[in-house]
Design a protein around this motif. Structure first.
Motif, PDB file in Angstrom:
ATOM      1  N   SER A  95       0.757  -1.169  -0.082  1.00 28.65           N
ATOM      2  CA  SER A  95      -0.059   0.091   0.019  1.00 28.65           C
ATOM      3  C   SER A  95       0.710   1.303  -0.046  1.00 28.65           C
ATOM      4  N   SER A  96       0.343   2.432  -0.800  1.00 18.68           N
ATOM      5  CA  SER A  96       1.159   3.534  -0.908  1.00 18.68           C
ATOM      6  C   SER A  96       0.204   4.591  -1.194  1.00 18.68           C
ATOM      7  N   THR A  97      -0.495   5.142   0.100  1.00 17.14           N
ATOM      8  CA  THR A  97      -1.319   6.232  -0.054  1.00 17.14           C
ATOM      9  C   THR A  97      -1.069   7.225   0.898  1.00 17.14           C
ATOM     10  N   PRO A  98      -1.663   8.052   0.840  1.00 15.59           N
ATOM     11  CA  PRO A  98      -1.547   9.481   2.081  1.00 15.59           C
ATOM     12  C   PRO A  98      -1.794   8.610   3.351  1.00 15.59           C
ATOM     13  N   VAL A 158      23.136  15.007   9.691  1.00 17.77           N
ATOM     14  CA  VAL A 158      22.913  14.844   8.182  1.00 17.77           C
ATOM     15  C   VAL A 158      21.936  15.855   7.483  1.00 17.77           C
ATOM     16  N   ALA A 159      22.456  16.316   6.377  1.00 15.57           N
ATOM     17  CA  ALA A 159      21.625  17.231   5.436  1.00 15.57           C
ATOM     18  C   ALA A 159      21.123  16.410   4.084  1.00 15.57           C
ATOM     19  N   THR A 160      19.750  16.754   4.038  1.00 16.75           N
ATOM     20  CA  THR A 160      19.491  16.178   2.661  1.00 16.75           C
ATOM     21  C   THR A 160      19.352  17.066   1.725  1.00 16.75           C
ATOM     22  N   TYR A 161      18.889  16.504   0.411  1.00 15.69           N
ATOM     23  CA  TYR A 161      19.020  17.402  -0.874  1.00 15.69           C
ATOM     24  C   TYR A 161      18.026  16.485  -1.670  1.00 15.69           C
ATOM     25  N   GLN A 162      16.418  16.819  -1.194  1.00 14.27           N
ATOM     26  CA  GLN A 162      15.299  15.972  -1.674  1.00 14.27           C
ATOM     27  C   GLN A 162      14.764  16.457  -2.964  1.00 14.27           C
ATOM     28  N   ALA A 163      14.503  15.465  -3.823  1.00 15.73           N
ATOM     29  CA  ALA A 163      13.900  15.532  -5.082  1.00 15.73           C
ATOM     30  C   ALA A 163      12.363  16.004  -5.012  1.00 15.73           C
ATOM     31  N   ALA A 164      11.778  16.681  -6.078  1.00 20.22           N
ATOM     32  CA  ALA A 164      10.374  16.846  -5.821  1.00 20.22           C
ATOM     33  C   ALA A 164       9.604  15.541  -5.976  1.00 20.22           C
ATOM     34  N   SER A 165       9.911  14.450  -6.652  1.00 19.42           N
ATOM     35  CA  SER A 165       9.031  13.331  -6.545  1.00 19.42           C
ATOM     36  C   SER A 165       8.782  12.831  -5.342  1.00 19.42           C
ATOM     37  N   GLY A 166       9.366  13.014  -4.469  1.00 19.35           N
ATOM     38  CA  GLY A 166       9.591  12.761  -3.014  1.00 19.35           C
ATOM     39  C   GLY A 166       8.304  13.067  -2.367  1.00 19.35           C
ATOM     40  N   ALA A 167       7.634  14.112  -2.961  1.00 25.61           N
ATOM     41  CA  ALA A 167       6.265  14.657  -2.308  1.00 25.61           C
ATOM     42  C   ALA A 167       4.956  14.167  -3.224  1.00 25.61           C
ATOM     43  N   GLY A 168       5.315  13.100  -4.146  1.00 27.88           N
ATOM     44  CA  GLY A 168       4.116  12.710  -4.822  1.00 27.88           C
ATOM     45  C   GLY A 168       4.030  13.025  -6.333  1.00 27.88           C
ATOM     46  N   LYS A 169       3.229  12.475  -7.079  1.00 31.20           N
ATOM     47  CA  LYS A 169       3.317  12.863  -8.742  1.00 31.20           C
ATOM     48  C   LYS A 169       2.838  14.074  -8.855  1.00 31.20           C
ATOM     49  N   GLY A 182       8.873  33.928 -17.571  1.00 33.99           N
ATOM     50  CA  GLY A 182       8.686  35.350 -17.253  1.00 33.99           C
ATOM     51  C   GLY A 182       7.273  35.399 -16.362  1.00 33.99           C
ATOM     52  N   GLU A 183       6.710  34.345 -16.257  1.00 33.67           N
ATOM     53  CA  GLU A 183       5.172  34.289 -15.607  1.00 33.67           C
ATOM     54  C   GLU A 183       5.339  34.417 -14.032  1.00 33.67           C
ATOM     55  N   ALA A 184       4.218  34.545 -13.519  1.00 31.12           N
ATOM     56  CA  ALA A 184       4.005  34.463 -11.917  1.00 31.12           C
ATOM     57  C   ALA A 184       4.162  32.791 -11.733  1.00 31.12           C
ATOM     58  N   VAL A 185       4.939  32.583 -10.825  1.00 31.00           N
ATOM     59  CA  VAL A 185       5.024  31.039 -10.483  1.00 31.00           C
ATOM     60  C   VAL A 185       4.044  30.569  -9.470  1.00 31.00           C
ATOM     61  N   ARG A 186       3.370  29.488  -9.673  1.00 33.36           N
ATOM     62  CA  ARG A 186       2.208  29.058  -8.703  1.00 33.36           C
ATOM     63  C   ARG A 186       2.882  27.711  -7.999  1.00 33.36           C
ATOM     64  N   ALA A 187       2.670  28.092  -6.698  1.00 35.02           N
ATOM     65  CA  ALA A 187       3.123  26.993  -5.756  1.00 35.02           C
ATOM     66  C   ALA A 187       2.123  26.329  -4.935  1.00 35.02           C
ATOM     67  N   GLU A 188       1.633  25.287  -5.246  1.00 38.47           N
ATOM     68  CA  GLU A 188       0.301  24.646  -4.545  1.00 38.47           C
ATOM     69  C   GLU A 188       0.904  23.404  -3.725  1.00 38.47           C
ATOM     70  N   GLU A 189       1.749  22.740  -4.444  1.00 33.76           N
ATOM     71  CA  GLU A 189       2.058  21.325  -3.536  1.00 33.76           C
ATOM     72  C   GLU A 189       3.330  21.718  -2.674  1.00 33.76           C
ATOM     73  N   PHE A 190       4.210  22.730  -3.244  1.00 33.20           N
ATOM     74  CA  PHE A 190       5.311  22.941  -2.302  1.00 33.20           C
ATOM     75  C   PHE A 190       4.998  24.262  -1.489  1.00 33.20           C
TER      76      PHE A 190
END
Ligand SMILES: NC(=O)c1ccc[n+]([C@@H]2O[C@H](COP(=O)([O-])OP(=O)(O)OC[C@H]3O[C@@H](n4cnc5c(N)ncnc54)[C@H](OP(=O)(O)O)[C@@H]3O)[C@@H](O)[C@H]2O)c1
Length: 338
Positions: free
Chosen positions: A70-73, A151-162, A178-186
């Motif tokens: 199982s791999s869900t929230p 330890v210091a981590t350098y974590q990729a975007a995919s670690g937070a889901g698809k 040059g557009e406004a950047v939208r952040a919803e998942e991060f």
């Protein structure tokens, strides 16, 4: 009769890789069912040369199922997985929901496979950053006892889901146009930036991800005296997490010894030749199942200190591969028990 396996969260970033691995590793299941939320019910998953329809996860989904990966929230795991156990299945769970429950083994097969024996229906797979850390620490701990880890981590975007992985690419396009950047998942813009927050802020200024690394490491090694202090950082990398690790051991370890031990350690790939410009990087490690270790050197600030760098594919060894390895061990026992 052969085993019936259910893959819960089969449409997610981790779930999709699990499905591929089950096929590639010839998982010994006669029947496999694919479950996700209502959103993806009715879509299809390719497996063993056929398209399989994804079913909606409901409380009745586990009838006749022997094994669940199982791999869900977290909240979905908490709600449904006890029902799977009640229906007679053994569950391997990727989420954080059960990890610190004392009755639930937290397992990395290269480190503590024996813990599986104690399961009471649910076996948890650790956090992705923890998995690569403990696989790399294991050979040092076995021979020189690890006392303290910074330890210091350098974590990729995919670690937070698809959806998060897609957001990084969308943000990069927005920023380049040059557009406004939208952040919803991060919590902030990730493209062309670093975010020193993975998870939510909890005790004493640490984030949930940092506390997971600290507590899960102690549980996996079954040693509450190992001290871990983590700083987790999200970086604009698509896939594969990196870690800068500083270890203090009970007795001093030379670079030569560490190299030999890493070379022989299960699940570790030593890749350390600075003269040839060779050290692990996310782009080359992505798509592999090992924890790559390089940049090994003495920590000049402590006589028992060693520093190294490690990189692993968070969706594979950090998640799907680890869960499938555990499921393979469980399946073997279920088949033996008939
Ligand atoms: N990403 C990593 O590197 C990583 C590493 C280690 C552990 N984990 C853990 O693994 C879990 C999944 O992570 P992920 O990155 O794969 O997330 P994800 O890409 O967002 O996928 C989540 C999966 O859960 C399903 N789901 C969501 N709500 C559901 C519901 N109410 N009922 C049934 N299914 C539901 C989704 O189905 P739909 O397609 O229908 O939405 C999807 O299949 C999380 O607990 C995460 O913490 C992730």
């Amino acid at each position: 009769m052969g085993l019936t396996l259910a893959v819960v969260g089969a449409t997610g970033a981790v779930g999709r890789i699990m499905v591929q691995l089950l096929e590639q590793r010839a998982f010994p299941a006669e029947r496999v069912r694919f479950l996700a939320s209502r959103r993806s019910a009715g879509s299809t998953v390719a497996f063993r040369g056929e398209q399989h329809v994804v079913e909606e996860l409901t409380p009745d989904s586990f009838h006749g199922v022997d094994l669940v990966v199982s791999s869900t929230p977290d909240e979905v795991a908490g709600q449904y997985l006890p029902l799977a156990v009640k229906a007679g299945a053994v569950v391997v769970d990727e989420s954080a929901y059960f990890r610190m429950d004392p009755s639930v083994p937290l397992v990395v097969p290269e480190v503590n496979p024996q813990a599986i024996e104690r399961h009471q229906g649910i076996i948890a797979s650790p956090n992705c950053s923890t998995i690569q850390l403990v696989v790399a620490l294991k050979p040092l701990h076995d021979r020189a006892r690890v006392k303290r880890v910074l330890v210091a981590t350098y974590q990729a975007a995919s670690g937070a889901g698809k959806r998060a992985a897609e957001e990084l690419f969308a943000q990069a396009h927005q920023a380049l146009r040059g557009e406004a950047v939208r952040a919803e998942e991060f919590p902030h813009q990730l493209a062309f930036n670093l975010i020193p927050q993975v998870g939510s802020f909890r005790d004493a200024g640490f984030t949930s991800e940092e506390l997971k690394m600290m507590r899960e490491t102690q549980k996996i090694f079954d040693d509450p005296t190992i001290q871990v202090c983590a700083t987790c950082v999200r970086v604009p990398v698509a896939n594969a997490h990196a870690e800068a690790v500083f270890v203090e051991t009970e007795r001093p370890v030379s670079v030569g010894e560490a190299r030999q031990w890493f070379e022989r350690a299960p699940g570790v790939r030593l890749f350390d030749d600075v003269e040839a410009g060779q050290y692990p990087m996310p782009i080359q490690v992505s798509g592999t199942d090992e924890v790559w270790v390089g940049r090994i050197r003495k920590d000049p600030t402590h006589p028992h200190g060693l520093a190294f760098w490690c990189v692993a594919d968070n969706l594979r060894k950090g998640a799907a591969t680890n869960a499938v390895q555990i499921a393979e061990l469980v399946a073997r026992k279920l088949v033996q028990a008939g």
